[in-house]
Scaffold this motif. Structure first.
Motif, mmCIF file in Angstrom:
data_model
loop_
_atom_site.group_PDB
_atom_site.id
_atom_site.type_symbol
_atom_site.label_atom_id
_atom_site.label_comp_id
_atom_site.label_asym_id
_atom_site.label_seq_id
_atom_site.Cartn_x
_atom_site.Cartn_y
_atom_site.Cartn_z
ATOM 1 N N VAL A 1 0.852 -1.191 0.000
ATOM 2 C CA VAL A 1 0.000 0.000 0.000
ATOM 3 C C VAL A 1 0.888 1.241 0.000
ATOM 4 C CG1 VAL A 1 -1.894 -1.178 1.171
ATOM 5 C CG2 VAL A 1 -0.144 -0.031 2.523
ATOM 6 N N ASP A 2 0.279 2.401 -0.328
ATOM 7 C CA ASP A 2 1.077 3.631 -0.366
ATOM 8 C C ASP A 2 1.189 4.245 1.026
ATOM 9 O OD1 ASP A 2 -1.325 5.131 0.119
ATOM 10 O OD2 ASP A 2 -1.794 5.004 -2.015
ATOM 11 N N GLN A 3 1.956 5.272 1.124
ATOM 12 C CA GLN A 3 2.251 5.893 2.418
ATOM 13 C C GLN A 3 1.062 6.596 3.043
ATOM 14 O OE1 GLN A 3 5.245 5.527 4.026
ATOM 15 N NE2 GLN A 3 5.625 4.054 2.357
ATOM 16 N N SER A 4 -0.017 6.758 2.270
ATOM 17 C CA SER A 4 -1.203 7.407 2.836
ATOM 18 C C SER A 4 -1.961 6.496 3.797
ATOM 19 C CB SER A 4 -2.141 7.863 1.712
ATOM 20 O OG SER A 4 -2.621 6.741 0.976
ATOM 21 N N VAL A 5 -1.705 5.212 3.729
ATOM 22 C CA VAL A 5 -2.356 4.256 4.631
ATOM 23 C C VAL A 5 -1.578 4.243 5.939
ATOM 24 C CG1 VAL A 5 -3.048 1.868 4.989
ATOM 25 C CG2 VAL A 5 -3.104 2.851 2.678
ATOM 26 N N PRO A 6 -2.207 4.581 7.054
ATOM 27 C CA PRO A 6 -1.475 4.632 8.327
ATOM 28 C C PRO A 6 -1.070 3.232 8.786
ATOM 29 C CG PRO A 6 -3.827 4.941 8.693
ATOM 30 C CD PRO A 6 -3.628 4.954 7.213
ATOM 31 N N THR A 7 0.060 3.153 9.453
ATOM 32 C CA THR A 7 0.531 1.867 9.975
ATOM 33 C C THR A 7 -0.115 1.583 11.326
ATOM 34 O OG1 THR A 7 2.428 2.696 11.215
ATOM 35 C CG2 THR A 7 2.741 2.296 8.849
ATOM 36 N N THR A 8 -0.093 0.347 11.705
ATOM 37 C CA THR A 8 -0.580 -0.071 13.023
ATOM 38 C C THR A 8 0.590 -0.494 13.906
ATOM 39 O OG1 THR A 8 -0.919 -2.353 12.246
ATOM 40 C CG2 THR A 8 -2.779 -0.835 12.047
ATOM 41 N N ASN A 9 1.791 -0.066 13.554
ATOM 42 C CA ASN A 9 3.007 -0.492 14.240
ATOM 43 C C ASN A 9 2.947 -0.175 15.729
ATOM 44 O OD1 ASN A 9 5.584 -1.402 14.726
ATOM 45 N ND2 ASN A 9 6.580 0.447 13.928
ATOM 46 N N MET A 10 3.271 -1.173 16.554
ATOM 47 C CA MET A 10 3.269 -0.988 17.997
ATOM 48 C C MET A 10 4.667 -0.735 18.557
ATOM 49 S SD MET A 10 0.637 -4.119 18.903
ATOM 50 C CE MET A 10 0.685 -3.813 20.662
ATOM 51 N N VAL A 11 5.701 -0.812 17.700
ATOM 52 C CA VAL A 11 7.064 -0.567 18.151
ATOM 53 C C VAL A 11 7.317 0.936 18.175
ATOM 54 C CG1 VAL A 11 9.515 -0.943 17.666
ATOM 55 C CG2 VAL A 11 7.854 -2.758 17.206
ATOM 56 N N LYS A 12 7.714 1.433 19.348
ATOM 57 C CA LYS A 12 7.970 2.855 19.488
ATOM 58 C C LYS A 12 9.272 3.226 18.774
ATOM 59 C CE LYS A 12 5.654 3.133 23.980
ATOM 60 N NZ LYS A 12 5.797 3.483 25.412
ATOM 61 N N GLU A 13 9.250 4.386 18.126
ATOM 62 C CA GLU A 13 10.464 4.847 17.477
ATOM 63 C C GLU A 13 11.521 5.179 18.518
ATOM 64 O OE1 GLU A 13 9.765 8.069 14.892
ATOM 65 O OE2 GLU A 13 8.335 6.999 13.590
ATOM 66 N N ARG A 14 12.758 4.874 18.157
ATOM 67 C CA ARG A 14 13.853 5.165 19.064
ATOM 68 C C ARG A 14 14.118 6.671 19.134
ATOM 69 N NH1 ARG A 14 18.450 0.565 17.743
ATOM 70 N NH2 ARG A 14 17.178 -1.240 18.320
ATOM 71 N N ALA A 15 14.423 7.140 20.334
ATOM 72 C CA ALA A 15 14.758 8.562 20.493
ATOM 73 C C ALA A 15 16.072 8.857 19.778
ATOM 74 C CB ALA A 15 14.875 8.913 21.969
ATOM 75 N N PRO A 16 16.193 10.012 19.137
ATOM 76 C CA PRO A 16 17.442 10.332 18.434
ATOM 77 C C PRO A 16 18.613 10.395 19.412
ATOM 78 C CG PRO A 16 16.031 12.261 18.603
ATOM 79 C CD PRO A 16 15.227 11.106 19.059
ATOM 80 N N LEU A 17 19.778 9.990 18.949
ATOM 81 C CA LEU A 17 20.964 10.025 19.792
ATOM 82 C C LEU A 17 21.447 11.468 19.972
ATOM 83 C CD1 LEU A 17 22.953 7.022 18.258
ATOM 84 C CD2 LEU A 17 21.624 7.044 20.369
ATOM 85 N N PRO A 18 21.958 11.815 21.160
ATOM 86 C CA PRO A 18 22.536 13.162 21.358
ATOM 87 C C PRO A 18 23.776 13.334 20.503
ATOM 88 C CG PRO A 18 22.997 11.759 23.246
ATOM 89 C CD PRO A 18 22.044 10.990 22.371
ATOM 90 N N GLN A 19 24.097 14.564 20.165
ATOM 91 C CA GLN A 19 25.235 14.863 19.315
ATOM 92 C C GLN A 19 26.562 14.596 19.990
ATOM 93 O OE1 GLN A 19 24.935 15.628 16.049
ATOM 94 N NE2 GLN A 19 22.759 15.217 16.413
ATOM 95 N N GLY A 20 26.583 14.591 21.335
ATOM 96 C CA GLY A 20 27.812 14.340 22.071
ATOM 97 C C GLY A 20 27.504 14.058 23.524
ATOM 98 N N PRO A 21 28.532 13.823 24.342
ATOM 99 C CA PRO A 21 28.317 13.567 25.777
ATOM 100 C C PRO A 21 27.601 14.738 26.444
ATOM 101 C CG PRO A 21 30.548 13.013 25.128
ATOM 102 C CD PRO A 21 29.967 13.755 23.980
ATOM 103 N N VAL A 22 26.715 14.456 27.369
ATOM 104 C CA VAL A 22 25.964 15.505 28.070
ATOM 105 C C VAL A 22 25.947 15.202 29.561
ATOM 106 C CG1 VAL A 22 24.508 16.027 26.066
ATOM 107 C CG2 VAL A 22 23.779 14.284 27.718
ATOM 108 N N ASN A 23 25.752 16.261 30.372
ATOM 109 C CA ASN A 23 25.557 16.171 31.828
ATOM 110 C C ASN A 23 26.624 15.302 32.506
ATOM 111 O OD1 ASN A 23 24.199 16.835 34.198
ATOM 112 N ND2 ASN A 23 22.890 15.012 34.089
ATOM 113 N N LEU A 24 27.874 15.579 32.149
ATOM 114 C CA LEU A 24 28.960 14.782 32.713
ATOM 115 C C LEU A 24 29.203 15.094 34.185
ATOM 116 C CD1 LEU A 24 31.502 14.870 29.752
ATOM 117 C CD2 LEU A 24 29.796 13.139 30.307
#
Length: 516
Positions: free
Chosen positions: A489-512
């Motif tokens: 099907v085309d992208q206009s059909v919504p998915t029923t995916n139950m897997v949560k998208e992963r949060a984007p990785l930070p650009q570098g070390p934080v809160n050291l």
């Protein structure tokens, strides 16, 4: 193929047990007619027991008796070993299972071809299944080769005797058709045809005709043909050779009794038997006057023994409970023809889950709008926290980079917990990573419902390696399945995916410094 091999195994086990019981109880008795019919009955009953439908008295999940283990092996061989987390959140380790339910962290999710290493089992269960199938195929074709060779020998003998009976001149003596041939050989008969040498025709015609006529009246040739057929089907069974020998001895005892009862001198007749104890036997399924030295001695001993009325005829009744036990042990436990056979798993599908032994699959004779219908149902009292699934595992190559909709029609009855379709896409490199997943747990099928169309829509990323899908049933109940299909099907059909998208990785070390 597998069903036929199981039939051969069960039939030969029944034959061995009944024949050994006969040898222990009845072999030395002089009730020749009773012994003969007992032996023929043993052969026929052994061949029929695995085919006779039997009810499933007190059996749970088709696996409560050892004799059903062979019939259930395909279910055990088709799954994988996985550590799963059920809907209730309780962790368990279960054999032979697809992961149709997944935790939020996606831990413990394994594809079908991978097994948990700490279980000590081989890593590739699908390969084990292929190896097992290969062994069965080899055994089956070896059996077929043996059948063909034995059948060829039987047909060649049939052709020889047909050629002989058709071309040889015949003479009628006392209702029998006599064929006289040159050479030295043992007289033999096939029904009303008696074949003997010129010497036998000249010197011992009367006694030989009486003997072979007794065989004809008793119908002994039919016994030998039946044994020959069994030897073709069960050519690998070593017990058939002594079985044939003992049955032939009974035939000779019966024929000897009838000959002596007609006034033939016992001494002259015994000399004839001794004289004909050498010579070639032409056909295995003909009745020959010739015997081995041991058999000849037995026949003479039987003729000289004082006849006493046997009081042990009732020994044959001991075989009745043995037959009953064999029938309960090796009888056919498939459903009646009007019903579907349990665990009649369609080609390409497997029965799996956290408790596959509590569920069975049936291919139904009914149709839904022209499409086949399969029933997934619980048996006995399944654990409400466990599930069974009819599943399939395939490559994702043809759907890479596409959005795919899985469609199916389902109907339910008395589903206590829940049921639903499920669809999972696994990563090609990280075997424990599911890229997308949906098992309809947020829109479950419960209680009793009519036919309804259900859909799951998932993306199949370029890095996908496999797709796993099926229909699951948790707890008790029944689910009818029909017309499973996949489409892009085309992208206009919504998915029923139950897997949560992963949060984007930070650009570098934080809160050291742990300031926040």
């Amino acid at each position: 193929m597998k069903e036929w091999l199981i039939y051969l195994l069960f039939a030969n086990i029944c034959f061995a047990i009944l024949y050994l019981c006969y040898r222990l109880l009845m072999r030395k008795q002089e009730n020749f007619a009773l012994n003969r019919w007992t032996m023929i009955s043993i052969l026929c009953v052994s061949m029929l027991i695995p085919l006779i439908p039997m009810p499933k008295w007190g059996e749970t999940g088709e696996q409560s008796r050892w004799f059903l283990a062979l019939r259930e092996r395909p279910i055990e061989a088709r799954g994988a070993v996985s550590e799963v987390k059920s809907v209730s959140g309780e962790e368990s380790t279960a054999e032979q299972t697809f992961v149709a339910q997944m935790s939020e962290k996606q831990t413990g999710i394994k594809p079908l071809t991978e097994s948990v290493q700490n279980t000590g089992q081989p890593a590739n269960s699908m390969q084990r299944l292929e190896n097992r199938i290969s062994v069965l195929q080899v055994l089956f074709w070896l059996y077929i080769v043996g059948v063909v060779l034995c059948l060829g020998r039987f047909l060649f003998g049939l052709y020889e005797i047909g050629y002989l009976l058709r071309l040889s001149p015949k003479k009628r003596v006392d209702g029998m058709r006599i064929i006289v041939l040159r050479g030295q050989f043992s007289p033999y008969s096939l029904g009303r045809y008696v074949v003997l040498s010129e010497e036998d025709y000249r010197d011992d015609l009367h006694e030989i005709v009486l003997h072979e006529k007794a065989h004809c009246r008793q119908g002994h040739i039919y016994d030998l043909v039946l044994v020959s057929i069994a030897e073709i089907l069960f050519w690998f069974n070593p017990l058939l050779k002594p079985f044939r020998r003992e049955l032939s001895e009974l035939h000779e005892y019966q024929a000897d009794q009838q000959v002596l009862a007609q006034g033939v001198d016992a001494a002259d007749y015994q000399m004839l038997i001794i004289k004909k104890s050498v010579g070639m036997q032409k056909f295995r399924w003909a009745t020959h006057l010739r015997n081995t030295y041991c058999q000849t001695r037995k026949r003479i001993v039987m003729m000289n023994r004082e006849k006493t009325r046997s009081r042990k005829r009732w020994y044959a009744l001991f075989l009745v409970p043995v037959v009953a036990v064999l029938l309960m042990s090796f009888g056919n436990r498939s459903e009646a023809p009007s019903q579907a056979a349990a665990n009649e798993v369609p080609e390409g599908w497997v029965v799996a889950g956290t408790a596959p032994q509590d569920y069975q699959v049936s291919v139904l004779p009914e149709k839904r709008e022209g499409n086949n219908v399969v029933l997934l149902e619980s048996v006995a009292n399944p654990d409400p926290s466990k599930f069974g699934t009819l599943s399939q595992y395939c490559s994702a190559d043809q759907y890479l980079g596409k959005r795919v909709r899985m469609t199916g029609y389902l109907k339910s009855e008395n589903v206590k917990n829940w049921a639903g379709m499920w669809f999972r896409v696994d990563d090609s490199k990280q075997k424990d990573l599911s890229l997308s997943f949906d098992n309809m747990s947020d829109r479950p099928i419960k209680n009793t419902t009519d036919w309804k169309k259900y859909e799951i829509v998932l993306d199949v990323p370029q890095e996908a390696g496999a797709m796993v899908f099926g229909v699951l049933l948790e707890g008790s109940g029944k689910v009818w399945i029909s017309d499973i299909s996949f489409e892009v099907v085309d992208q206009s059909v919504p998915t029923t995916n139950m897997v949560k998208e992963r949060a984007p990785l930070p650009q570098g070390p934080v809160n050291l410094d742990f300031a926040e």
